[in-house]
Motif scaffolding. Structure first.
Motif, PDB file in Angstrom:
ATOM      1  N   VAL A   1     -10.823  11.899  15.240  1.00 22.04           N
ATOM      2  CA  VAL A   1     -10.115  12.958  14.641  1.00 22.04           C
ATOM      3  C   VAL A   1      -8.761  12.473  14.602  1.00 22.04           C
ATOM      4  O   VAL A   1      -8.140  11.997  15.684  1.00 22.04           O
ATOM      5  CB  VAL A   1     -10.039  14.107  15.582  1.00 22.04           C
ATOM      6  N   THR A   2      -8.062  12.469  13.463  1.00 17.00           N
ATOM      7  CA  THR A   2      -6.823  11.980  13.336  1.00 17.00           C
ATOM      8  C   THR A   2      -5.682  12.817  13.416  1.00 17.00           C
ATOM      9  O   THR A   2      -5.948  14.222  13.601  1.00 17.00           O
ATOM     10  CB  THR A   2      -6.501  11.210  11.829  1.00 17.00           C
ATOM     11  N   GLY A   3      -4.470  12.678  13.686  1.00 17.28           N
ATOM     12  CA  GLY A   3      -3.518  13.490  14.020  1.00 17.28           C
ATOM     13  C   GLY A   3      -1.920  13.042  13.657  1.00 17.28           C
ATOM     14  O   GLY A   3      -2.002  11.780  13.328  1.00 17.28           O
TER      15      GLY A   3
ATOM     16  N   ARG B   1     -11.686  19.506  15.918  1.00 16.87           N
ATOM     17  CA  ARG B   1     -11.496  19.702  14.235  1.00 16.87           C
ATOM     18  C   ARG B   1     -10.918  21.162  14.114  1.00 16.87           C
ATOM     19  O   ARG B   1     -10.304  21.405  13.082  1.00 16.87           O
ATOM     20  CB  ARG B   1     -12.977  19.441  13.694  1.00 16.87           C
ATOM     21  N   VAL B   2     -11.381  21.864  14.890  1.00 17.97           N
ATOM     22  CA  VAL B   2     -10.930  23.559  14.699  1.00 17.97           C
ATOM     23  C   VAL B   2      -9.298  23.576  15.068  1.00 17.97           C
ATOM     24  O   VAL B   2      -8.804  24.340  14.384  1.00 17.97           O
ATOM     25  CB  VAL B   2     -11.716  24.343  15.675  1.00 17.97           C
ATOM     26  N   ALA B   3      -8.926  22.730  16.097  1.00 17.48           N
ATOM     27  CA  ALA B   3      -7.550  22.947  16.434  1.00 17.48           C
ATOM     28  C   ALA B   3      -6.679  22.069  15.733  1.00 17.48           C
ATOM     29  O   ALA B   3      -5.457  21.837  15.731  1.00 17.48           O
ATOM     30  CB  ALA B   3      -7.400  22.669  17.803  1.00 17.48           C
ATOM     31  N   ALA B   4      -7.099  21.097  14.890  1.00 18.24           N
ATOM     32  CA  ALA B   4      -6.366  20.059  13.914  1.00 18.24           C
ATOM     33  C   ALA B   4      -5.660  20.716  13.102  1.00 18.24           C
ATOM     34  O   ALA B   4      -5.722  21.832  12.549  1.00 18.24           O
ATOM     35  CB  ALA B   4      -7.412  19.095  13.466  1.00 18.24           C
ATOM     36  N   VAL B   5      -4.140  20.202  12.947  1.00 15.53           N
ATOM     37  CA  VAL B   5      -3.272  20.513  12.116  1.00 15.53           C
ATOM     38  C   VAL B   5      -3.753  20.147  10.787  1.00 15.53           C
ATOM     39  O   VAL B   5      -3.932  18.804  10.382  1.00 15.53           O
ATOM     40  CB  VAL B   5      -2.069  20.083  12.386  1.00 15.53           C
ATOM     41  N   PRO B   6      -3.751  21.105   9.881  1.00 13.17           N
ATOM     42  CA  PRO B   6      -4.520  20.601   8.275  1.00 13.17           C
ATOM     43  C   PRO B   6      -3.515  19.548   7.868  1.00 13.17           C
ATOM     44  O   PRO B   6      -2.098  19.718   7.845  1.00 13.17           O
ATOM     45  CB  PRO B   6      -4.429  21.929   7.697  1.00 13.17           C
ATOM     46  N   PHE B   7      -3.910  18.793   7.066  1.00 10.20           N
ATOM     47  CA  PHE B   7      -3.052  17.625   6.408  1.00 10.20           C
ATOM     48  C   PHE B   7      -2.029  17.029   7.324  1.00 10.20           C
ATOM     49  O   PHE B   7      -0.864  16.655   6.846  1.00 10.20           O
ATOM     50  CB  PHE B   7      -2.484  18.401   5.319  1.00 10.20           C
ATOM     51  N   ALA B   8      -2.364  16.669   8.528  1.00 11.07           N
ATOM     52  CA  ALA B   8      -1.273  16.151   9.642  1.00 11.07           C
ATOM     53  C   ALA B   8      -0.996  14.712   9.091  1.00 11.07           C
ATOM     54  O   ALA B   8       0.057  14.272   9.223  1.00 11.07           O
ATOM     55  CB  ALA B   8      -1.887  16.281  10.996  1.00 11.07           C
ATOM     56  N   VAL B   9      -1.951  14.124   8.544  1.00 11.61           N
ATOM     57  CA  VAL B   9      -1.711  12.666   8.237  1.00 11.61           C
ATOM     58  C   VAL B   9      -1.687  12.558   6.771  1.00 11.61           C
ATOM     59  O   VAL B   9      -2.454  12.981   5.942  1.00 11.61           O
ATOM     60  CB  VAL B   9      -3.044  11.669   8.799  1.00 11.61           C
ATOM     61  N   SER B  10      -0.555  12.156   6.206  1.00 10.20           N
ATOM     62  CA  SER B  10      -0.232  12.221   4.813  1.00 10.20           C
ATOM     63  C   SER B  10      -1.098  10.823   4.107  1.00 10.20           C
ATOM     64  O   SER B  10      -1.465  10.109   4.690  1.00 10.20           O
ATOM     65  CB  SER B  10       1.229  11.746   4.578  1.00 10.20           C
TER      66      SER B  10
ATOM     67  N   ALA C   1       0.902  -1.228   0.057  1.00  4.37           N
ATOM     68  CA  ALA C   1      -0.090  -0.057  -0.090  1.00  4.37           C
ATOM     69  C   ALA C   1       0.902   1.379  -0.083  1.00  4.37           C
ATOM     70  O   ALA C   1       0.571   2.295  -0.583  1.00  4.37           O
ATOM     71  CB  ALA C   1      -0.883  -0.118   1.295  1.00  4.37           C
ATOM     72  N   ILE C   2       2.026   1.305   0.666  1.00  2.28           N
ATOM     73  CA  ILE C   2       2.912   2.357   0.599  1.00  2.28           C
ATOM     74  C   ILE C   2       3.512   2.534  -0.662  1.00  2.28           C
ATOM     75  O   ILE C   2       3.445   3.741  -1.102  1.00  2.28           O
ATOM     76  CB  ILE C   2       4.127   1.884   1.877  1.00  2.28           C
ATOM     77  N   MET C   3       3.860   1.446  -1.158  1.00  2.00           N
ATOM     78  CA  MET C   3       4.520   1.596  -2.609  1.00  2.00           C
ATOM     79  C   MET C   3       3.561   2.142  -3.683  1.00  2.00           C
ATOM     80  O   MET C   3       4.014   2.691  -4.728  1.00  2.00           O
ATOM     81  CB  MET C   3       5.148   0.186  -2.984  1.00  2.00           C
ATOM     82  N   ALA C   4       2.362   1.903  -3.319  1.00  2.00           N
ATOM     83  CA  ALA C   4       1.294   2.035  -4.435  1.00  2.00           C
ATOM     84  C   ALA C   4       0.879   3.517  -4.360  1.00  2.00           C
ATOM     85  O   ALA C   4       0.003   4.091  -4.984  1.00  2.00           O
ATOM     86  CB  ALA C   4      -0.039   1.308  -4.357  1.00  2.00           C
ATOM     87  N   SER C   5       1.186   4.504  -3.216  1.00  2.00           N
ATOM     88  CA  SER C   5       0.890   5.828  -3.000  1.00  2.00           C
ATOM     89  C   SER C   5       1.716   6.773  -3.766  1.00  2.00           C
ATOM     90  O   SER C   5       2.871   7.021  -3.088  1.00  2.00           O
ATOM     91  CB  SER C   5       0.802   6.086  -1.219  1.00  2.00           C
ATOM     92  N   ALA C   6       1.279   7.005  -4.799  1.00  2.00           N
ATOM     93  CA  ALA C   6       2.407   7.644  -5.821  1.00  2.00           C
ATOM     94  C   ALA C   6       1.659   9.111  -5.876  1.00  2.00           C
ATOM     95  O   ALA C   6       2.825   9.992  -6.439  1.00  2.00           O
ATOM     96  CB  ALA C   6       2.343   7.177  -7.083  1.00  2.00           C
ATOM     97  N   ALA C   7       0.691   9.563  -5.588  1.00  2.00           N
ATOM     98  CA  ALA C   7       0.212  10.823  -5.582  1.00  2.00           C
ATOM     99  C   ALA C   7       0.739  11.700  -4.666  1.00  2.00           C
ATOM    100  O   ALA C   7      -0.219  12.508  -4.099  1.00  2.00           O
ATOM    101  CB  ALA C   7      -1.576  10.794  -5.877  1.00  2.00           C
ATOM    102  N   VAL C   8       2.005  11.784  -4.311  1.00  2.00           N
ATOM    103  CA  VAL C   8       2.363  12.696  -3.346  1.00  2.00           C
ATOM    104  C   VAL C   8       2.405  14.202  -3.600  1.00  2.00           C
ATOM    105  O   VAL C   8       2.829  15.044  -3.021  1.00  2.00           O
ATOM    106  CB  VAL C   8       3.731  12.313  -2.852  1.00  2.00           C
ATOM    107  N   ASN C   9       2.286  14.521  -5.011  1.00  2.00           N
ATOM    108  CA  ASN C   9       2.121  15.810  -5.394  1.00  2.00           C
ATOM    109  C   ASN C   9       0.906  16.479  -4.994  1.00  2.00           C
ATOM    110  O   ASN C   9       0.543  17.664  -5.233  1.00  2.00           O
ATOM    111  CB  ASN C   9       2.201  16.020  -6.851  1.00  2.00           C
ATOM    112  N   ARG C  10       0.001  15.747  -4.453  1.00  2.00           N
ATOM    113  CA  ARG C  10      -1.480  15.996  -4.170  1.00  2.00           C
ATOM    114  C   ARG C  10      -1.538  16.322  -2.542  1.00  2.00           C
ATOM    115  O   ARG C  10      -1.029  15.487  -2.125  1.00  2.00           O
ATOM    116  CB  ARG C  10      -2.571  15.474  -4.614  1.00  2.00           C
ATOM    117  N   TYR C  11      -2.291  17.226  -2.130  1.00  2.00           N
ATOM    118  CA  TYR C  11      -2.434  17.349  -0.550  1.00  2.00           C
ATOM    119  C   TYR C  11      -3.397  16.095  -0.077  1.00  2.00           C
ATOM    120  O   TYR C  11      -4.353  15.600  -0.848  1.00  2.00           O
ATOM    121  CB  TYR C  11      -3.245  18.502  -0.290  1.00  2.00           C
ATOM    122  N   PRO C  12      -3.277  15.621   0.953  1.00  2.00           N
ATOM    123  CA  PRO C  12      -4.050  14.506   1.661  1.00  2.00           C
ATOM    124  C   PRO C  12      -5.377  15.030   1.623  1.00  2.00           C
ATOM    125  O   PRO C  12      -5.671  16.334   1.944  1.00  2.00           O
ATOM    126  CB  PRO C  12      -3.230  13.944   2.696  1.00  2.00           C
ATOM    127  N   ASP C  13      -6.320  14.029   1.919  1.00  2.00           N
ATOM    128  CA  ASP C  13      -7.639  14.310   2.526  1.00  2.00           C
ATOM    129  C   ASP C  13      -7.606  14.857   4.147  1.00  2.00           C
ATOM    130  O   ASP C  13      -7.086  14.014   4.847  1.00  2.00           O
ATOM    131  CB  ASP C  13      -8.341  13.011   2.450  1.00  2.00           C
TER     132      ASP C  13
END
Length: 391
Positions: free
Chosen positions: A109-111, A275-284, A75-87
């Motif tokens: 809430v992820t972090g 969700r207000v305090a969450a760091v945007p895009f913290a989880v790649s 799954a890690i090797m298949a993750s090629a779209a690193v030019n895009r921001y994550p969800d």
């Protein structure tokens, strides 16, 4: 919180641990917030020393010594779209966790690791009141060494309650420490670095003594390794107590420490602010997909974790056979309360190409690592006559 005093003008020195570039004097008037000079610095586990003829092992950072599962690596090797921001909401992971934990996805809430999730919570709920008084955050000590740093950076004040002699939380003293300024209480179970868990009965009794407007965080970074039938389950506590927040991570059991993915579970009155305090895009995206794959292959993961638990049992039994007295170990590590002998033992371990985690003159934490590493650690303990309980 432990602080250090320094009468030097803060404007004349760089931030702690940071040296100015060669030939560049510190700029007049540039200084960090006063709290920075009062906070301890986080000390990551050291890499092992190279010793000729010996395989080096790092048993200082509570890392899983094994790589992620093959399906996770795919799954890690298949993750090629690193030019895009994550969800930013990590929707796929939250949905997978919702099914796995049987909780609403909206309550997750992820972090960036469980520490990132904790920092988001402190940013939302613990800081300073409008009149400038610091909120209070209560936790046992010694516990996770990032706690005083995170609390201080949030602008709150640490209230550290000493552990019992056996390395367990003194919940009565923690309940007695609650004041009108208390906003958050941190319960680390199993406790890092000492190892014991909190039981369901203990936490239920504790929650009855804590005001309902105080958030109680159950930090379960090592829950994958717990085998005590009486151990508290944070998700069960969250279901019945609206003020409970659970922290978990994929860093330990799943072996994804380098990808930094964790999460909190709490009810809507809490999550809406997280969700207000969450760091945007913290989880790649890579981290999210690796975590999802880990959940989908959880059965295989449990088998691997059980191997580490078996090694933990071997190490604990070996220490006891040598006469060593250690706290109950329910994480992927053991705690040696060596006191003033801590530096000496750590140096001897280094000579054996073992990097352990020494905590001042308090003790040494040793991660359960590869079989050979654990065997060499036991061999060292067999020759050391100053271990706790050894006569």
């Amino acid at each position: 919180m432990t602080t250090t005093e320094n009468d030097t003008n803060a404007a004349e020195i760089p931030a702690p641990g940071i040296a100015p570039a060669p030939g560049i004097a510190p700029a007049p008037g540039i200084a960090p917030r006063p709290v920075i000079g009062k906070l301890p610095q986080y000390k990551a586990g050291k890499p092992p020393t190279v010793v000729e003829g010996l395989q080096s092992y790092k048993v200082s950072s509570n890392e899983n010594p094994f790589p992620p599962l093959p399906a996770v690596l795919e799954a890690i090797m298949a993750s090629a779209a690193v030019n895009r921001y994550p969800d930013p909401l990590s929707t796929a992971l939250r949905n997978e966790l919702s099914t796995f934990l049987d909780v609403p996805a909206e309550d997750i809430v992820t972090g960036g690791g469980s520490l990132g999730a904790l920092n988001q919570l402190l940013a939302a709920f613990a800081g300073q009141t409008p009149d400038g008084k610091a909120d209070e955050v209560i936790y046992a000590w010694r516990s996770f060494e990032a706690y005083p740093i995170s609390v201080g950076l949030a602008g709150a004040e640490s209230v550290q309650v000493p552990l019992n002699a056996d390395g367990t939380h003194n919940l009565d003293a923690m309940a007695d420490a609650v004041t009108e300024r208390t906003r958050v209480i941190l319960l680390c179970t199993p406790n890092n670095p000492t190892g014991p868990v909190l039981t369901t009965a203990q936490v239920e009794d504790f929650l009855r003594r804590v005001p309902s407007n105080v958030i109680v965080v159950i930090d379960e970074a090592y829950e994958d390794f717990v085998r005590d039938d009486d151990a508290v389950n944070g998700i069960d506590m969250y279901r019945s107590h609206p003020n409970v927040v659970v922290l978990r991570t994929f860093s330990k059991g799943a072996g994804l420490a380098g990808l930094r993915v964790g999460y909190s579970v709490s009810h809507a009155p809490v999550t809406q602010h997280l969700r207000v305090a969450a760091v945007p895009f913290a989880v790649s995206t890579i981290a999210e997909q690796a975590a999802v794959a880990s959940l989908r292959h959880h059965g295989e993961l449990v088998e691997r974790i059980q191997g580490l638990v078996a090694e933990r049992t071997r190490v604990v039994d070996g220490l006891k056979a040598l006469g060593w007295s250690i706290p109950a170990a329910q994480g992927n590590f053991v705690w040696l309360g060596l006191g003033e002998n801590t530096p000496e033992f750590a140096a001897l371990a280094e000579q054996q190409a073992l990097a352990v985690r020494a905590f001042g003159n308090e003790g040494v934490r040793v991660t359960i690592g590869e079989e050979d590493a654990n065997t060499r650690f036991l061999a060292l303990c067999a020759t050391y006559t100053k271990g706790p309980g050894v006569s």
